[in-house]
Write a protein that holds these residues in place. Sequence first.
Motif, PDB file in Angstrom:
ATOM      1  N   SER A  47       0.614  11.169 -10.348  1.00 51.33           N
ATOM      2  CA  SER A  47      -0.181  12.406 -10.312  1.00 51.33           C
ATOM      3  C   SER A  47       0.683  13.618 -10.629  1.00 51.33           C
ATOM      4  O   SER A  47       0.268  14.521 -11.360  1.00 51.33           O
ATOM      5  CB  SER A  47      -0.822  12.590  -8.935  1.00 51.33           C
ATOM      6  N   HIS A  96       0.833  -1.204   0.000  1.00 50.68           N
ATOM      7  CA  HIS A  96       0.000   0.000   0.000  1.00 50.68           C
ATOM      8  C   HIS A  96       0.871   1.260   0.000  1.00 50.68           C
ATOM      9  O   HIS A  96       0.585   2.227  -0.725  1.00 50.68           O
ATOM     10  CB  HIS A  96      -0.941  -0.007   1.209  1.00 50.68           C
ATOM     11  N   LYS A  97       1.934   1.235   0.782  1.00 50.34           N
ATOM     12  CA  LYS A  97       2.849   2.386   0.841  1.00 50.34           C
ATOM     13  C   LYS A  97       3.481   2.633  -0.532  1.00 50.34           C
ATOM     14  O   LYS A  97       3.550   3.771  -0.999  1.00 50.34           O
ATOM     15  CB  LYS A  97       3.928   2.143   1.898  1.00 50.34           C
ATOM     16  N   GLN A  98       3.940   1.562  -1.184  1.00 47.87           N
ATOM     17  CA  GLN A  98       4.531   1.722  -2.518  1.00 47.87           C
ATOM     18  C   GLN A  98       3.480   2.207  -3.520  1.00 47.87           C
ATOM     19  O   GLN A  98       3.782   3.039  -4.369  1.00 47.87           O
ATOM     20  CB  GLN A  98       5.156   0.411  -3.001  1.00 47.87           C
ATOM     21  N   ASP A  99       2.282   1.696  -3.417  1.00 49.52           N
ATOM     22  CA  ASP A  99       1.209   2.136  -4.318  1.00 49.52           C
ATOM     23  C   ASP A  99       0.902   3.616  -4.128  1.00 49.52           C
ATOM     24  O   ASP A  99       0.670   4.333  -5.102  1.00 49.52           O
ATOM     25  CB  ASP A  99      -0.058   1.302  -4.101  1.00 49.52           C
ATOM     26  N   GLN A 100       0.929   4.077  -2.893  1.00 48.18           N
ATOM     27  CA  GLN A 100       0.706   5.502  -2.632  1.00 48.18           C
ATOM     28  C   GLN A 100       1.831   6.346  -3.229  1.00 48.18           C
ATOM     29  O   GLN A 100       1.578   7.394  -3.822  1.00 48.18           O
ATOM     30  CB  GLN A 100       0.581   5.763  -1.131  1.00 48.18           C
ATOM     31  N   GLN A 101       3.076   5.889  -3.042  1.00 50.36           N
ATOM     32  CA  GLN A 101       4.212   6.622  -3.600  1.00 50.36           C
ATOM     33  C   GLN A 101       4.116   6.653  -5.132  1.00 50.36           C
ATOM     34  O   GLN A 101       4.333   7.698  -5.753  1.00 50.36           O
ATOM     35  CB  GLN A 101       5.534   5.971  -3.178  1.00 50.36           C
ATOM     36  N   ARG A 102       3.787   5.525  -5.713  1.00 51.76           N
ATOM     37  CA  ARG A 102       3.656   5.436  -7.171  1.00 51.76           C
ATOM     38  C   ARG A 102       2.529   6.354  -7.646  1.00 51.76           C
ATOM     39  O   ARG A 102       2.681   7.085  -8.639  1.00 51.76           O
ATOM     40  CB  ARG A 102       3.380   3.988  -7.574  1.00 51.76           C
ATOM     41  N   GLY A 103       1.409   6.330  -6.953  1.00 50.72           N
ATOM     42  CA  GLY A 103       0.285   7.199  -7.310  1.00 50.72           C
ATOM     43  C   GLY A 103       0.652   8.670  -7.230  1.00 50.72           C
ATOM     44  O   GLY A 103       0.250   9.469  -8.083  1.00 50.72           O
ATOM     45  N   LYS A 104       1.425   9.028  -6.205  1.00 48.75           N
ATOM     46  CA  LYS A 104       1.862  10.426  -6.045  1.00 48.75           C
ATOM     47  C   LYS A 104       2.753  10.839  -7.229  1.00 48.75           C
ATOM     48  O   LYS A 104       2.585  11.924  -7.787  1.00 48.75           O
ATOM     49  CB  LYS A 104       2.617  10.580  -4.727  1.00 48.75           C
TER      50      LYS A 104
END
Length: 159
Positions: A137, A126-134
Amino acid sequence: MNSWILYSLALAAIAIITVLAIVAWRLQRQVRQKEQERAQVKAAYEQKTEARRAFVLQSLEIISTNALEEDLNLTEATIRCKILLDSLEMPETERQSYQILDQVFEQVQGFDTHQARKDLTPAERHKQDQQRGKIESEFEAALKDCFTRLKQINRATLQ
C-alpha cells in the motif's frame, strides 16, 4: 675442394631455410585457425548473451504487465523484476530509475516463502501478510509507475 664445401654449405642453408619456412607456414596456419575458433566462440557467446538479454527483457515486460493487471501481487513482481534487472548489469544512471524495486525488495526479502511459509502458523502467516500488504500500500503508486516503465523498457538503450 673449396667449391665442394661452398656447394654443401649452400645446400645446407637452403635446406635449413626450407625447413624454417615450412615451420613458419604451419605456425601461421595454426594461428589463423585459433583466431577463427576464437571468433566463432565469441560470436556464439554474444548470441547467447543477446538471447538471454531478450529473454530477461521479455520476462520483465510479462511480469510488469501481470502486476499492473493485478494478476501478480506487487511484492512478487518486485522481487522477480529486481532480480531480473540485476542480471542485466545496467549502467547505474539507468538503473536509478528502477530504484524503488531495491527499496521495496529490502523490506520484503525477509518474508517466508514456499515451504517456510507453509510451515508458519496461521497467525504468523497473517502477520506477514499484513506487513506485506502495508508495504504494498505504501509503495503502490511508485511500484505501478515503475512497472509501467518496465513494461515498455527500451531494448536499444540496454545494448
